[in-house]
Every structure is written in C-alpha cells, then in structure tokens.
Write a protein that holds these residues in place. Structure first.
Motif, PDB file in Angstrom:
ATOM      1  N   ALA A 192      18.249 -84.620 -85.148  1.00 49.46           N
ATOM      2  CA  ALA A 192      17.930 -85.695 -86.070  1.00 49.46           C
ATOM      3  C   ALA A 192      17.420 -86.893 -85.301  1.00 49.46           C
ATOM      4  O   ALA A 192      17.935 -87.250 -84.256  1.00 49.46           O
ATOM      5  CB  ALA A 192      19.165 -86.046 -86.887  1.00 49.46           C
ATOM      6  N   THR A 239      11.209 -87.494 -89.387  1.00 50.59           N
ATOM      7  CA  THR A 239      12.100 -88.259 -90.249  1.00 50.59           C
ATOM      8  C   THR A 239      11.429 -89.582 -90.579  1.00 50.59           C
ATOM      9  O   THR A 239      11.018 -90.313 -89.677  1.00 50.59           O
ATOM     10  CB  THR A 239      13.461 -88.508 -89.559  1.00 50.59           C
ATOM     11  OG1 THR A 239      14.036 -87.249 -89.209  1.00 50.59           O
ATOM     12  CG2 THR A 239      14.409 -89.257 -90.475  1.00 50.59           C
ATOM     13  N   THR A 267      11.996 -84.968 -93.177  1.00 48.24           N
ATOM     14  CA  THR A 267      13.226 -85.478 -93.748  1.00 48.24           C
ATOM     15  C   THR A 267      12.994 -86.918 -94.158  1.00 48.24           C
ATOM     16  O   THR A 267      12.568 -87.745 -93.358  1.00 48.24           O
ATOM     17  CB  THR A 267      14.386 -85.406 -92.720  1.00 48.24           C
ATOM     18  OG1 THR A 267      14.528 -84.044 -92.296  1.00 48.24           O
ATOM     19  CG2 THR A 267      15.679 -85.887 -93.324  1.00 48.24           C
ATOM     20  N   GLU A 293      14.964 -83.103 -97.766  1.00 48.07           N
ATOM     21  CA  GLU A 293      14.164 -82.335 -96.813  1.00 48.07           C
ATOM     22  C   GLU A 293      12.993 -81.701 -97.533  1.00 48.07           C
ATOM     23  O   GLU A 293      13.174 -81.001 -98.536  1.00 48.07           O
ATOM     24  CB  GLU A 293      15.019 -81.270 -96.131  1.00 48.07           C
ATOM     25  CG  GLU A 293      16.051 -81.858 -95.206  1.00 48.07           C
ATOM     26  CD  GLU A 293      16.829 -80.810 -94.430  1.00 48.07           C
ATOM     27  OE1 GLU A 293      16.607 -79.596 -94.641  1.00 48.07           O
ATOM     28  OE2 GLU A 293      17.672 -81.210 -93.609  1.00 48.07           O
TER      29      GLU A 293
END
Length: 135
Positions: A22, A44, A130, A110
C-alpha cells in the motif's frame, strides 16, 4: 559485527522500498506499458481529485490503460459488452507517451485496471487502482 549489521539494514531497507505494498495516495500516476504488463501494477489516489497521468508504451504493440467502474471486471477477456463498465481509458501506440488528466472516482474502493487490446488481459496485463478518502 558492525559491518554485518550495516549490510543487513541496507538489504532490509532495499527490500522494503521495492515492495509494492500500500502506498500513500498521490495525484500523479506514472506508468510504463510493455508487452504485456503495467509497471507499476498498483496505484493509490485520493477520491474525487484531479489525477495527472503520465504514460509510456515501451511495447511493440498498441496498449491501453483502462479503469473499470467500481465492482466491475473485464473477466478473462475484454469485449464490447465491457465498454459501459469503463470509468476512464487512454490508448497508446508503440513508442508513444501521453500526459493527460482525469478525475478520480468519488467512491472509495479497488478498481480493476486492464489493457483492452485482445489477448492482453489473458497475458496478465492487469492492475489495480485503489481510491481512498483524502487525509
């Protein structure tokens, strides 16, 4: 002993830095497309923000970067029926590059990323976007 400890710390740091875990949300995406993968494969972004998208196709064939709508998947093969489920996309010729923008989805979650060129999903050209709430 100190030398071994120092080398161990450097190795651990390099391993952790190279992991694709992440990441913090960013408003810039840099992606390279090759035959047949995205590099990196996960991204992300903060929800609802304008995202600057930098892409390069280093492959020998046309590639695309397609973000599917939340909860939608192209499955094992992208076809015409998937088009209504596309959130955003860009296509690049071999050797091409693009700098463009899009607005990140307003719903956290997601999102599947694929290349819509026939056979590329099957070859593993998939990724993940994400979307997270801003900090």
């Amino acid at each position: 002993m100190r030398l071994i400890l120092s080398i161990g710390l450097v190795v651990i740091s390099l391993v952790l830095a190279s992991c694709g875990g992440a990441s913090s949300p960013t408003t810039e995406i840099d992606v390279t497309m090759t035959d047949f993968q995205f590099n990196p494969t996960s991204f992300t972004v903060p929800l609802g923000e304008e995202i600057t998208f930098h892409s390069t196709n280093n492959g020998a064939v046309v590639h695309s970067f397609v973000i599917m709508n939340l909860g939608q998947s192209a499955g094992t093969e992208y076809n015409e029926e998937d088009q209504p489920n596309v959130y955003w996309e860009v296509e690049l010729q071999p050797g091409g590059s693009s700098d463009t923008t899009f607005t990140a989805p307003s719903e956290a979650g997601e999102y599947e990323v694929i290349c819509h060129i026939p056979g590329h999903v099957q070859a593993g050209m998939v990724g993940k976007l994400t979307v997270v709430a801003g900090e």
